[in-house]
Design a protein around this motif. Structure first.
Motif, mmCIF file in Angstrom:
data_model
loop_
_atom_site.group_PDB
_atom_site.id
_atom_site.type_symbol
_atom_site.label_atom_id
_atom_site.label_comp_id
_atom_site.label_asym_id
_atom_site.label_seq_id
_atom_site.Cartn_x
_atom_site.Cartn_y
_atom_site.Cartn_z
ATOM 1 N N ALA A 108 0.836 -1.197 0.000
ATOM 2 C CA ALA A 108 0.000 0.000 0.000
ATOM 3 C C ALA A 108 0.870 1.245 0.000
ATOM 4 N N TYR A 109 0.495 2.189 -0.832
ATOM 5 C CA TYR A 109 1.169 3.490 -0.874
ATOM 6 C C TYR A 109 0.106 4.564 -0.671
ATOM 7 N N LEU A 110 0.374 5.483 0.264
ATOM 8 C CA LEU A 110 -0.609 6.500 0.621
ATOM 9 C C LEU A 110 -0.539 7.734 -0.263
ATOM 10 N N SER A 111 0.516 7.875 -1.065
ATOM 11 C CA SER A 111 0.652 9.022 -1.962
ATOM 12 C C SER A 111 0.992 8.527 -3.361
ATOM 13 N N PRO A 112 0.754 9.371 -4.376
ATOM 14 C CA PRO A 112 0.987 8.920 -5.748
ATOM 15 C C PRO A 112 2.456 8.692 -6.090
ATOM 16 N N GLU A 113 3.357 9.340 -5.374
ATOM 17 C CA GLU A 113 4.800 9.162 -5.574
ATOM 18 C C GLU A 113 5.529 9.611 -4.318
ATOM 19 N N PRO A 114 6.771 9.166 -4.125
ATOM 20 C CA PRO A 114 7.509 9.567 -2.919
ATOM 21 C C PRO A 114 7.628 11.086 -2.830
ATOM 22 N N GLY A 115 7.375 11.615 -1.653
ATOM 23 C CA GLY A 115 7.482 13.047 -1.414
ATOM 24 C C GLY A 115 6.220 13.825 -1.742
ATOM 25 N N ALA A 116 5.272 13.213 -2.427
ATOM 26 C CA ALA A 116 4.017 13.884 -2.781
ATOM 27 C C ALA A 116 3.070 13.830 -1.586
ATOM 28 N N PRO A 117 2.133 14.778 -1.513
ATOM 29 C CA PRO A 117 1.159 14.714 -0.409
ATOM 30 C C PRO A 117 0.294 13.456 -0.528
ATOM 31 N N PRO A 118 -0.179 12.943 0.604
ATOM 32 C CA PRO A 118 -0.984 11.721 0.563
ATOM 33 C C PRO A 118 -2.328 11.968 -0.131
ATOM 34 N N PHE A 119 -2.917 10.882 -0.637
ATOM 35 C CA PHE A 119 -4.229 10.976 -1.269
ATOM 36 C C PHE A 119 -5.274 11.470 -0.271
ATOM 37 N N ILE A 120 -5.216 10.962 0.969
ATOM 38 C CA ILE A 120 -6.201 11.301 2.000
ATOM 39 C C ILE A 120 -5.514 11.472 3.346
ATOM 40 N N LYS A 121 -6.211 12.178 4.262
ATOM 41 C CA LYS A 121 -5.777 12.294 5.655
ATOM 42 C C LYS A 121 -6.996 12.028 6.530
ATOM 43 N N VAL A 122 -6.751 11.660 7.784
ATOM 44 C CA VAL A 122 -7.860 11.467 8.715
ATOM 45 C C VAL A 122 -8.597 12.799 8.830
ATOM 46 N N GLY A 123 -9.920 12.751 8.737
ATOM 47 C CA GLY A 123 -10.751 13.946 8.809
ATOM 48 C C GLY A 123 -11.188 14.446 7.441
ATOM 49 N N ASP A 124 -10.543 13.977 6.365
ATOM 50 C CA ASP A 124 -10.934 14.396 5.013
ATOM 51 C C ASP A 124 -12.299 13.822 4.662
ATOM 52 N N SER A 125 -13.065 14.599 3.885
ATOM 53 C CA SER A 125 -14.300 14.091 3.306
ATOM 54 C C SER A 125 -13.959 13.581 1.917
ATOM 55 N N VAL A 126 -14.466 12.403 1.584
ATOM 56 C CA VAL A 126 -14.190 11.814 0.279
ATOM 57 C C VAL A 126 -15.500 11.550 -0.438
ATOM 58 N N SER A 127 -15.432 11.541 -1.761
ATOM 59 C CA SER A 127 -16.604 11.215 -2.564
ATOM 60 C C SER A 127 -16.453 9.798 -3.098
ATOM 61 N N GLU A 128 -17.553 9.177 -3.476
ATOM 62 C CA GLU A 128 -17.519 7.822 -4.013
ATOM 63 C C GLU A 128 -16.643 7.797 -5.261
#
Length: 172
Positions: free
Chosen positions: A107-127
């Motif tokens: 599992a990788y939380l960001s699209p590439e090393p050093g990039a911001p993560p796709f999501i963080k705790v507290g974020d609202s996400v859409s389907e």
């Protein structure tokens, strides 16, 4: 096209040429093959090697250590509330909003090393929004949100191996 006669070999009492068998076994060893089949006229000979494999290494268990809970503090009694007391929170992995991994991988939380993560705790996400990617066999597979909601927990670390069905995040 002219046919070439097979070299004459000396057969044993059983009708099988032991030198031929040894030569073919050497070919198996030299080439790393596990099976070879040769046909000389009426003689058909098949040699196969049985490979024994070492047992798989024991599975490693991932242990998460957490900080000790803070000591309880005494507070003055409060007036009874009209709201019922909340039940103790269930483990995040068994939460009904847990999003399972659809595959075994990393599992990788960001699209590439050093990039911001796709999501963080507290974020609202859409389907359908990408929550993370799971690399399997050199392919990066996006993990989409199965429903809209708020991220309440991220249950894996960046670059962590994950199993099929393992809870990755919790969406409420």
């Amino acid at each position: 096209m002219p046919q070439v006669a097979a070299p004459k070999r000396k057969a044993s009492k059983s009708g099988v040429d032991a030198d031929l068998v040894r030569d073919l076994a050497k070919v198996l060893d030299d080439t790393g093959l596990t099976e070879i089949e040769v046909e000389y006229g009426e003689l058909r000979l098949r040699l196969a090697r049985t490979l024994t494999m070492a047992p798989p290494p024991p599975a490693h268990t991932h242990v998460v250590h957490s900080a000790p809970a803070p000591a309880p503090t005494l507070s003055p009694p409060q007036a009874p509330s009209s709201q019922p007391a909340a039940a103790a929170p269930a483990p995040a992995a068994s939460h009904p909003g847990a999003v399972p991994s659809p595959m075994v991988g990393t599992a990788y939380l960001s699209p590439e090393p050093g990039a911001p993560p796709f999501i963080k705790v507290g974020d609202s996400v859409s389907e359908g929004q990408t929550l993370m990617v799971v690399e399997a066999m050199k392919t990066f597979n996006p993990i989409p949100a199965p429903r809209a909601g708020k991220i309440t927990a991220i249950l894996v670390a960046d670059s962590q191996p994950v199993e099929y069905g393992e809870a990755l995040v919790v969406i409420e």
